[in-house]
Design an enzyme around this catalytic site. Structure first.
Site, mmCIF file in Angstrom:
data_model
loop_
_atom_site.group_PDB
_atom_site.id
_atom_site.type_symbol
_atom_site.label_atom_id
_atom_site.label_comp_id
_atom_site.label_asym_id
_atom_site.label_seq_id
_atom_site.Cartn_x
_atom_site.Cartn_y
_atom_site.Cartn_z
ATOM 1 N N HIS A 39 4.447 5.314 -12.157
ATOM 2 C CA HIS A 39 4.099 6.722 -11.965
ATOM 3 C C HIS A 39 5.148 7.691 -12.505
ATOM 4 C CE1 HIS A 39 1.027 4.910 -9.520
ATOM 5 N NE2 HIS A 39 0.560 6.063 -9.085
ATOM 6 N N ASN A 99 4.544 3.647 -6.346
ATOM 7 C CA ASN A 99 4.625 4.535 -7.510
ATOM 8 C C ASN A 99 5.055 3.804 -8.770
ATOM 9 O OD1 ASN A 99 3.794 7.126 -6.601
ATOM 10 N ND2 ASN A 99 5.635 7.190 -5.335
ATOM 11 N N LYS A 111 -2.022 -1.707 0.461
ATOM 12 C CA LYS A 111 -1.576 -0.318 0.678
ATOM 13 C C LYS A 111 -1.422 -0.036 2.173
ATOM 14 C CE LYS A 111 -1.592 4.378 -0.533
ATOM 15 N NZ LYS A 111 -1.959 5.470 -1.398
ATOM 16 N N LYS A 117 -1.304 10.832 1.767
ATOM 17 C CA LYS A 117 -0.612 11.758 0.863
ATOM 18 C C LYS A 117 -1.628 12.780 0.377
ATOM 19 C CE LYS A 117 3.271 9.265 -1.158
ATOM 20 N NZ LYS A 117 3.813 8.680 -2.401
ATOM 21 N N HIS A 159 -5.318 10.340 -14.684
ATOM 22 C CA HIS A 159 -4.169 9.869 -13.916
ATOM 23 C C HIS A 159 -3.991 8.351 -14.075
ATOM 24 C CE1 HIS A 159 -1.279 9.489 -10.661
ATOM 25 N NE2 HIS A 159 -2.047 8.579 -10.095
ATOM 26 N N GLU A 166 -4.635 1.290 -11.054
ATOM 27 C CA GLU A 166 -4.023 1.306 -9.719
ATOM 28 C C GLU A 166 -4.260 -0.027 -8.994
ATOM 29 O OE1 GLU A 166 -1.978 3.629 -8.818
ATOM 30 O OE2 GLU A 166 -2.692 5.642 -9.309
ATOM 31 N N HIS A 185 3.518 10.307 -14.598
ATOM 32 C CA HIS A 185 3.457 11.730 -14.242
ATOM 33 C C HIS A 185 4.006 12.590 -15.384
ATOM 34 C CE1 HIS A 185 3.238 11.114 -9.565
ATOM 35 N NE2 HIS A 185 2.127 10.828 -10.182
ATOM 36 N N GLU A 204 7.398 7.585 3.252
ATOM 37 C CA GLU A 204 8.163 7.206 2.060
ATOM 38 C C GLU A 204 9.659 7.446 2.204
ATOM 39 O OE1 GLU A 204 6.030 7.734 -1.685
ATOM 40 O OE2 GLU A 204 7.938 8.102 -2.670
ATOM 41 N N ARG A 238 -3.410 25.078 11.044
ATOM 42 C CA ARG A 238 -2.315 24.102 11.248
ATOM 43 C C ARG A 238 -2.813 22.680 11.492
ATOM 44 N NH1 ARG A 238 -0.341 28.458 14.518
ATOM 45 N NH2 ARG A 238 1.015 29.753 13.248
ATOM 46 N N ARG A 249 7.680 2.633 0.653
ATOM 47 C CA ARG A 249 6.428 3.165 0.101
ATOM 48 C C ARG A 249 6.555 3.561 -1.366
ATOM 49 N NH1 ARG A 249 1.904 7.223 2.765
ATOM 50 N NH2 ARG A 249 0.669 7.369 0.867
HETATM 51 P P1 NAD Z 1 -10.959 12.521 -10.132
HETATM 52 O O1 NAD Z 1 -10.963 12.899 -8.714
HETATM 53 O O2 NAD Z 1 -10.696 13.590 -11.132
HETATM 54 O O3 NAD Z 1 -12.348 11.811 -10.464
HETATM 55 C C1 NAD Z 1 -12.566 11.359 -11.773
HETATM 56 C C2 NAD Z 1 -13.869 11.909 -12.369
HETATM 57 O O4 NAD Z 1 -14.964 11.153 -11.868
HETATM 58 C C3 NAD Z 1 -14.166 13.345 -12.038
HETATM 59 O O5 NAD Z 1 -14.765 13.956 -13.153
HETATM 60 C C4 NAD Z 1 -15.165 13.223 -10.893
HETATM 61 O O6 NAD Z 1 -15.989 14.356 -10.772
HETATM 62 C C5 NAD Z 1 -15.945 12.021 -11.327
HETATM 63 N N1 NAD Z 1 -16.584 11.259 -10.266
HETATM 64 C C6 NAD Z 1 -16.070 10.970 -9.050
HETATM 65 N N2 NAD Z 1 -16.869 10.116 -8.417
HETATM 66 C C7 NAD Z 1 -17.930 9.876 -9.216
HETATM 67 C C8 NAD Z 1 -19.074 9.068 -9.110
HETATM 68 N N3 NAD Z 1 -19.265 8.277 -8.063
HETATM 69 N N4 NAD Z 1 -19.963 9.083 -10.120
HETATM 70 C C9 NAD Z 1 -19.734 9.844 -11.229
HETATM 71 N N5 NAD Z 1 -18.645 10.603 -11.404
HETATM 72 C C10 NAD Z 1 -17.745 10.616 -10.399
HETATM 73 O O7 NAD Z 1 -9.894 11.379 -10.426
HETATM 74 P P2 NAD Z 1 -9.415 10.088 -9.613
HETATM 75 O O8 NAD Z 1 -9.011 9.130 -10.659
HETATM 76 O O9 NAD Z 1 -10.385 9.689 -8.600
HETATM 77 O O10 NAD Z 1 -8.132 10.612 -8.839
HETATM 78 C C11 NAD Z 1 -7.000 11.063 -9.529
HETATM 79 C C12 NAD Z 1 -6.204 11.936 -8.597
HETATM 80 O O11 NAD Z 1 -5.780 11.167 -7.482
HETATM 81 C C13 NAD Z 1 -4.953 12.504 -9.221
HETATM 82 O O12 NAD Z 1 -4.869 13.879 -8.923
HETATM 83 C C14 NAD Z 1 -3.825 11.751 -8.547
HETATM 84 O O13 NAD Z 1 -2.657 12.498 -8.460
HETATM 85 C C15 NAD Z 1 -4.421 11.464 -7.213
HETATM 86 N N6 NAD Z 1 -3.824 10.303 -6.543
HETATM 87 C C16 NAD Z 1 -3.399 10.475 -5.269
HETATM 88 C C17 NAD Z 1 -2.887 9.419 -4.549
HETATM 89 C C18 NAD Z 1 -2.510 9.582 -3.116
HETATM 90 O O14 NAD Z 1 -1.895 8.679 -2.548
HETATM 91 N N7 NAD Z 1 -2.888 10.668 -2.481
HETATM 92 C C19 NAD Z 1 -2.776 8.153 -5.158
HETATM 93 C C20 NAD Z 1 -3.228 8.013 -6.464
HETATM 94 C C21 NAD Z 1 -3.751 9.093 -7.150
HETATM 95 N N1 GLY Z 2 -0.060 6.424 -4.419
HETATM 96 C C1 GLY Z 2 1.255 6.319 -3.900
HETATM 97 C C2 GLY Z 2 1.305 6.408 -2.427
HETATM 98 O O1 GLY Z 2 0.323 6.577 -1.759
HETATM 99 O O2 GLY Z 2 2.374 6.336 -1.872
#
Ligand code: NAD
Ligand code: GLY
Length: 373
Positions: free
Chosen positions: A261, A258, A240, A156, A278, A198, A265, A250, A134, A254
């Site tokens: 998005h 998006n 942010k 998030k 993404h 982003e 999405h 949100e 938890r 917030r």
């Molecule tokens: P990812 O985590 O898939 O990373 C992209 C690629 O880069 C992967 O293949 C990873 O292994 C590689 N990688 C990572 N760091 C590296 C480095 N330093 N050197 C070499 N390779 C590296 O993708 P992302 O773009 O980082 O994140 C996308 C995800 O984030 C999505 O699932 C999206 O929904 C989520 N997201 C969440 C929020 C939130 O607020 N929580 C906001 C935006 C996006």
């Molecule tokens: N990436 C959108 C949020 O964090 O609200």
């Protein structure tokens, strides 16, 4: 439209800086700079005997040893787990691997989880931390530009469901975020571009001056100039942090984060997770959302074209896949912002401010037709 009295942009005074995110007892710092994978960066965090680094098969071989050394003074035992790499593995089986490892190691409720990787690892590790016993503490160590400017900040956490992106998750804040810009040196160029999508987002929705700065510095960012990256990460985190500080869960404001998005999405889910990055989908989604904002009369066409031109200059795709308008609309109806089946879009207007609005079905179809192939 939300008008945001943002704090003024501050200039980093050294090659390391920090941004504070003010959430009462859940407040924390975002450390930004080079050379941050060292013991000092992790001082003052919750103490525990055990720690688990969650990473993937790409990032683990690059940075686990360094992070392990930095954590050694803070934990008696530092474990690690390497998950498969890819958006398609942001799912229940991968999440369950984290729980299995924690249980096999008899991890207690003080165990700290460290998310070492991009947004996929960060979102999954955060969700695992929210659920295990938890709730156990976790720290974000984002290694992609996208995760440093967005996903690691704000709490998030989620996994995907085949029927909808990030649909299973929780709001759960990390204890600290460590953005080591050195890790970006190994990032593939297409992932850098995905992160820039982003970064660009913050201009239209919150800070027109930042949009102008991005236009002036885009070549430097594409060439990974350290000072330019530092400013981009810091300003993104400041914006942010400010938005999340106003509306952590949100209930309104917030949602502006998006921008792009809703369309994005739909592209990701419609193509199958992992086909489009993404950030690529968000970039293309912002082109559509800017056009929609102009068609709704919230910005003029020149402003919409200006936003689209900056996205195009990065090399990000500006035409979405031709899934068919019906499929786009079906996927957008399960977006978290939809209410009673009515799709609500984040729209810009005037530049530097954003809000949420529904749009006439025919207009949405025109936008999709104009920006897909
Ligand atoms: P990812 O985590 O898939 O990373 C992209 C690629 O880069 C992967 O293949 C990873 O292994 C590689 N990688 C990572 N760091 C590296 C480095 N330093 N050197 C070499 N390779 C590296 O993708 P992302 O773009 O980082 O994140 C996308 C995800 O984030 C999505 O699932 C999206 O929904 C989520 N997201 C969440 C929020 C939130 O607020 N929580 C906001 C935006 C996006
Ligand atoms: N990436 C959108 C949020 O964090 O609200």
């Amino acid at each position: 439209m939300a008008s945001i009295p943002l704090p003024p942009a501050s200039r980093p005074i050294s090659d390391q800086t920090r941004v504070h995110i003010d959430l009462g007892e859940r407040s924390y710092d975002i450390l930004i700079g080079g050379g941050l994978l060292v013991a000092d960066s992790f001082a003052g965090l919750p103490k525990s005997s055990k720690a688990l680094i969650v990473t993937n098969t790409t990032v683990g071989p690059l940075y686990t040893a360094k992070l392990r050394a930095a954590l050694a003074p803070h934990h008696k035992t530092v474990l690690d787990i390497e998950l498969p790499d890819g958006e398609q593995y942001k799912d229940w089986p991968a999440l369950n691997q984290i729980f299995t490892r924690l249980l096999e190691e008899a991890a207690d409720r003080k165990t700290v989880l460290y998310a070492l990787g991009g947004g996929v690892i960060g979102d999954m590790t955060g969700f695992a931390a929210a659920c295990y016993m938890r709730g156990v503490p976790f720290v974000q160590v984002p290694t992609t530009l996208l995760s440093q400017v967005d996903s690691s900040v704000g709490g998030k956490t989620a996994i995907n469901h085949p029927a909808g992106k990030n649909m299973i998750g929780a709001f759960y804040q990390p204890q600290r975020v460590i953005c080591d810009l050195d890790t970006l040196d190994t990032l593939p160029q297409n992932e850098l571009l995905a992160g820039l999508a982003e970064v660009i987002k913050y201009g239209p929705i919150a800070d027109a001056d930042f949009l102008s700065w991005l236009e002036a510095h885009m070549d430097k960012l594409l060439a990974r100039d350290r000072a330019a990256l530092m400013h981009a990460v810091k300003r993104s985190c400041e914006i942010k942090a400010w938005v999340v500080g106003q509306d952590e869960k949100e209930s309104g404001l917030r949602a502006i984060l998006n921008f792009g998005h809703t369309f994005g999405h739909a592209i990701e889910a419609g193509m199958g997770y992992g086909q489009w990055l993404h950030g690529e989908a968000v970039g293309c989604g912002m082109v559509m959302a800017s056009d929609l904002s102009a068609r709704l009369g919230l910005i003029d066409e020149a402003t919409s074209l200006r936003i689209c031109a900056l996205i195009e200059r990065t090399g990000l795709p500006v035409k979405g896949p031709d899934l068919g308008a019906d499929r786009y609309i079906e996927l957008m109806q399960v977006d978290k912002k939809a209410e009673g089946g009515e799709i609500r879009f984040v729209v810009v207007g005037p530049l530097g401010q954003a809000g949420m609005k529904p749009a006439p079905d025919a207009m949405v179809r025109d936008v999709i037709a104009a920006h897909t192939r």
